[in-house]
Each structure stands twice: as C-alpha cells, then as structure tokens.
Design a protein around this motif. Structure first.
Motif, PDB file in Angstrom:
ATOM      1  N   LYS A 139       0.885  -0.968  -0.388  1.00 56.21           N
ATOM      2  CA  LYS A 139       0.045   0.245   0.195  1.00 56.21           C
ATOM      3  C   LYS A 139       0.963   1.065   0.102  1.00 56.21           C
ATOM      4  O   LYS A 139       1.767   1.579   0.694  1.00 56.21           O
ATOM      5  N   ILE A 140       0.400   2.385  -1.070  1.00 54.61           N
ATOM      6  CA  ILE A 140       1.536   3.062  -1.319  1.00 54.61           C
ATOM      7  C   ILE A 140       0.617   4.617  -1.170  1.00 54.61           C
ATOM      8  O   ILE A 140      -0.621   4.548  -1.807  1.00 54.61           O
ATOM      9  N   LYS A 141       0.585   5.429  -0.180  1.00 56.61           N
ATOM     10  CA  LYS A 141      -0.465   6.613  -0.106  1.00 56.61           C
ATOM     11  C   LYS A 141      -1.190   7.484  -1.663  1.00 56.61           C
ATOM     12  O   LYS A 141       0.577   7.482  -1.915  1.00 56.61           O
TER      13      LYS A 141
ATOM     14  N   VAL B  49      -3.351   2.203 -11.213  1.00 56.90           N
ATOM     15  CA  VAL B  49      -2.354   2.065 -10.819  1.00 56.90           C
ATOM     16  C   VAL B  49      -2.306   0.690 -10.259  1.00 56.90           C
ATOM     17  O   VAL B  49      -1.504  -0.280 -10.503  1.00 56.90           O
ATOM     18  N   TYR B  50      -2.781   0.489  -9.411  1.00 54.78           N
ATOM     19  CA  TYR B  50      -2.519  -1.090  -9.095  1.00 54.78           C
ATOM     20  C   TYR B  50      -3.543  -1.791  -9.722  1.00 54.78           C
ATOM     21  O   TYR B  50      -2.508  -3.432 -10.308  1.00 54.78           O
TER      22      TYR B  50
END
Length: 222
Positions: free
Chosen positions: A6-8, A14-15
């Motif tokens: 998980k990236i803010k 995008v995932y």
C-alpha cells in the motif's frame, strides 16, 4: 507470491495496471501458478481475470525495542553451527507444516529450501534456527530482514512440531525469535498468518503485535 504494497495516493487503477503486467508475464512464461496477496476490494476484478480465492491473511506489526528479558529453559542453534544437516532441517520444516490450518498450497520441501537460499543469500544458514526442550526438537524459525528494506524484520517461517503444540512453547519461541531479529538490526517486525490460524494469531497478540491489515490470497494456475 506477489504482495500488494500500500502506497499513499496510489489509485486502484495504478494497482490494476501493475498486476495486469504481472499477469501478462505469468501467461507468457512457463510458470505453473501465480499467487497474489491483495485487498479484498479487488476481489471481483481478480475473479473476472481467472483467479480463485484461497483465504484471507491477517498481518500484524510490532515495534522492536529492547525486548523484555525472560528466563527460558529452551535452547536453540543456528543451522550454520553444524549440529544439524540441511536435510534434517528440511525434514523438520516439513514436520512443522503437518496439521496446520493455513489454506495456501504448500510447496514441496526441496523448493522451499531452494527459496530460503535464494531469498536470504549465501549466509542463509545463519538465519535458520531450531529449538530444543530437554534435548528434544520442538520447533524452528527463520528470521531475516525483508528484501528491499534495511530494518523490517520478517520470519520466512515459524513452526512447532505437532506433539509440542498447545503447550505455550510457540509464544516462547516467537519471543526469542523477535530478540534474534533485533540483533539483525530490525527495528520493527511484520508477521502474517491465515485467518483460520487462531493459534498463530494468539501468539502475535500475546507478544504485543497489533493487527495492521487484512488481505485476500488469490491464485491462478495453468
């Protein structure tokens, strides 16, 4: 196994684009199966792309300070000390997997041992520990620093021999392993287990780990 990090501010689109690339590589190469750890919000999209759901993983985290000292009547050794052969350690690993509630399909033990070597590098035997009580083998653990980080502690594997389960020894071995991990310069620990593995969940909780996340395990195979 590919894990969703998980990236803010990273959007679902995008995932999906990144995992579409991964799926394409799987389809183009001679790979038997692909397993993903992803948030369950992606479940319908994954099922539409041919994946099936295996289970749900609970992820725990703990900051590693100076762990409280406690007396222990357990002894332990690293595989690198030479008192146990690689084959014996592999057989112990296989024994510890018997009867567990984890639902993901286990790899053959020769593949597991190859993965340990590949992931942990030339000194991998320094990370493989086995534990004894009154000279009898009771369990193993494999602490290490997560690849791509400098201070995230993980356990490649942690397991108890079936006859020694339910006696509180899992909590003790896990606690000792956290201390070993701290000596490897880990500042925090991340551990995970299947939602059905309440024994492991209780070990996390008794040793001060906090629930951080839940993810589904999804698998596609040829």
């Amino acid at each position: 196994m590919a894990d969703q990090i998980k990236i803010k501010d990273k959007t679902d689109a995008v995932y999906k684009a990144e995992f579409t690339k991964l799926l394409s590589e799987y389809e183009q190469n001679n790979i038997d199966y692909l397993s993903l750890l992803m948030e369950e919000s992606f479940e319908n999209w994954l099922l539409d792309n041919g994946f099936r759901k295996i289970s749900v993983i609970h992820e725990y985290i703990k900051e590693l300070g100076e762990e409280e000292y406690h007396e222990s009547n357990l002894t332990f050794h690293a595989l690198s000390e030479g008192f146990m052969t690689d084959s014996e350690f592999g057989r112990t690993y296989e024994l510890c997997r018997l009867g567990t509630t984890n639902k993901n399909v286990p790899q053959p033990i020769d593949q597991v041992m190859a993965s340990i070597s590949n992931e942990l590098g030339a000194d991998w035997r320094n990370n493989c520990f086995y534990f004894l009580k009154d000279h009898e083998l009771i369990g193993i653990s494999i602490p290490h620093i997560e690849m791509g980080t400098i201070d995230e502690g993980r356990m490649f594997y942690f397991g108890i021999v079936p006859k020694w389960r339910g006696k509180g020894l899992g909590v003790e071995i896990h606690k000792i392993t956290l201390k070993l991990m701290k000596k490897m310069n880990a500042n925090y620990y991340v551990g995970s287990t299947d939602e059905s593995n309440w024994h492991m969940i209780r070990i996390f909780e008794k040793n001060g780990c906090k629930l951080r996340d839940k993810k589904g395990i999804y698998r596609i195979e040829k």
